[in-house]
Design an enzyme around this catalytic site. Structure first.
Site, mmCIF file in Angstrom:
data_model
loop_
_atom_site.group_PDB
_atom_site.id
_atom_site.type_symbol
_atom_site.label_atom_id
_atom_site.label_comp_id
_atom_site.label_asym_id
_atom_site.label_seq_id
_atom_site.Cartn_x
_atom_site.Cartn_y
_atom_site.Cartn_z
ATOM 1 N N HIS A 1 -7.580 -4.827 10.343
ATOM 2 C CA HIS A 1 -7.278 -4.515 8.949
ATOM 3 C C HIS A 1 -5.924 -5.095 8.546
ATOM 4 C CE1 HIS A 1 -5.039 -0.855 10.496
ATOM 5 N NE2 HIS A 1 -4.231 -1.214 9.507
ATOM 6 N N ASP B 1 0.819 -1.208 0.000
ATOM 7 C CA ASP B 1 0.000 0.000 0.000
ATOM 8 C C ASP B 1 0.852 1.257 0.000
ATOM 9 O OD1 ASP B 1 0.951 -0.277 2.626
ATOM 10 O OD2 ASP B 1 -0.957 -1.068 3.343
ATOM 11 N N ASP C 1 -7.955 -3.137 14.611
ATOM 12 C CA ASP C 1 -9.328 -3.397 14.180
ATOM 13 C C ASP C 1 -9.407 -4.540 13.172
ATOM 14 O OD1 ASP C 1 -8.157 -2.168 12.019
ATOM 15 O OD2 ASP C 1 -9.562 -0.485 11.913
ATOM 16 N N GLU D 1 -9.712 -1.645 5.505
ATOM 17 C CA GLU D 1 -10.365 -1.372 6.772
ATOM 18 C C GLU D 1 -11.589 -2.275 6.949
ATOM 19 O OE1 GLU D 1 -8.816 0.447 8.689
ATOM 20 O OE2 GLU D 1 -7.873 2.159 7.704
#
EC number: 3.5.99.6
Length: 270
Positions: free
Chosen positions: A147, A68, A145, A152
């Protein structure tokens, strides 16, 4: 079901990853590595670099693709993933920079408003990975979380490389790389999708510390859900999750995972 390896510390995890990748490069000198940023992979890269040096492994043919990149940061920004990958992977391992790619390379700070250019970058990156023959080993971290990459919660589990809006929690987590100022953290990114990541032949996810325990519990022992993107690893034919004791603390079956790894034949590797 991924293989779960519980280790004492990041250094031990790094040695496991380093040996896996070093053996791959020996067998396949033009291996394609999937690269991640963040703090979790650092010990793994350091261990691999030491093995490469100690065993004089030729890495001139090795290729790499990062997961990314932030939208809007120039390549020269110290926290761009182009710069980070060069600093933490390319230089220590002695890789050819021309053979290591980041999804934002063609954007180089292109503003979010330039939608036509940004929209084309994702599909082009997926085509480049396919043209290289696909990823042999993809290293992954995991967010608090759940990800992976910048996928996400709520991301499609079939997604390809595309532009995403960063969750507030991710920006808070990453503010430590931007002088603890969330206002400096970009709001958008370009990331390999879960569908792209799942095409890699081997996935290795690393997680350390109590802050990752809930995410690891959901990833390993929860249901497969877009609201915990890492849970897609349950569906991969060759996935390895390496965690320390704190990150494994909420796993209900950790005694079994230890038993299985302890009794695994050495010739199987990871």
């Amino acid at each position: 079901m991924p293989e779960i390896i519980i280790v004492k510390n990041e250094a031990e995890a790094g040695e496991i990853y380093g040996r896996c990748v070093a053996d791959l490069i020996k067998a396949k000198p033009d291996a394609v590595l999937g690269l991640a940023t963040g703090s979790s992979p650092l010990a793994a890269y350091q261990a691999l670099a030491k093995i490469v040096k100690d065993e004089a492994i030729d890495v001139s043919g090795v290729r790499g693709f990062a997961l990314d990149e932030y939208i809007g940061l120039p390549l020269t920004h110290p926290e761009s993933y182009h710069a980070t990958i060069h600093r933490t992977v390319v230089e220590p391992l002695g890789l050819d920079p021309a053979k290591v790619h980041v999804p934002g390379d063609v954007l180089n700070g292109t503003p979010l408003e330039d939608g036509d250019k940004i929209a084309l970058a994702g599909p082009a990156y997926d085509r480049a990975i396919e043209a290289a023959g696909g990823i042999d080993v993809q290293i992954l971290g995991i967010g608090t979380d759940g990800h992976v990459g910048f996928n996400e919660p709520g991301s499609s589990l079939a997604s390809g490389t595309r532009v995403k809006t960063l969750a507030e929690q991710t920006r808070i987590d990453n503010a430590r790389f931007f002088d603890n100022d969330i206002n400096q953290v970009p709001t958008h990114c370009i990331t390999q999708g879960i569908g792209t990541i799942m095409k890699a032949r081997h996935l290795v996810l690393l997680a350390f510390g109590a802050g990752k325990a809930e995410a690891i519990e959901e990833t390993v022992e929860g249901g497969v859900s877009a609201f915990c993107p890492a849970s897609a690893l349950q569906m991969h034919p060759h996935a390895t999750i390496i965690v320390d004791e704190e990150a494994a603390s909420r796993l209900r079956h950790k005694d079994y995972y230890r038993y299985a790894y302890t009794h695994k034949p050495a010739w199987q590797g990871i």
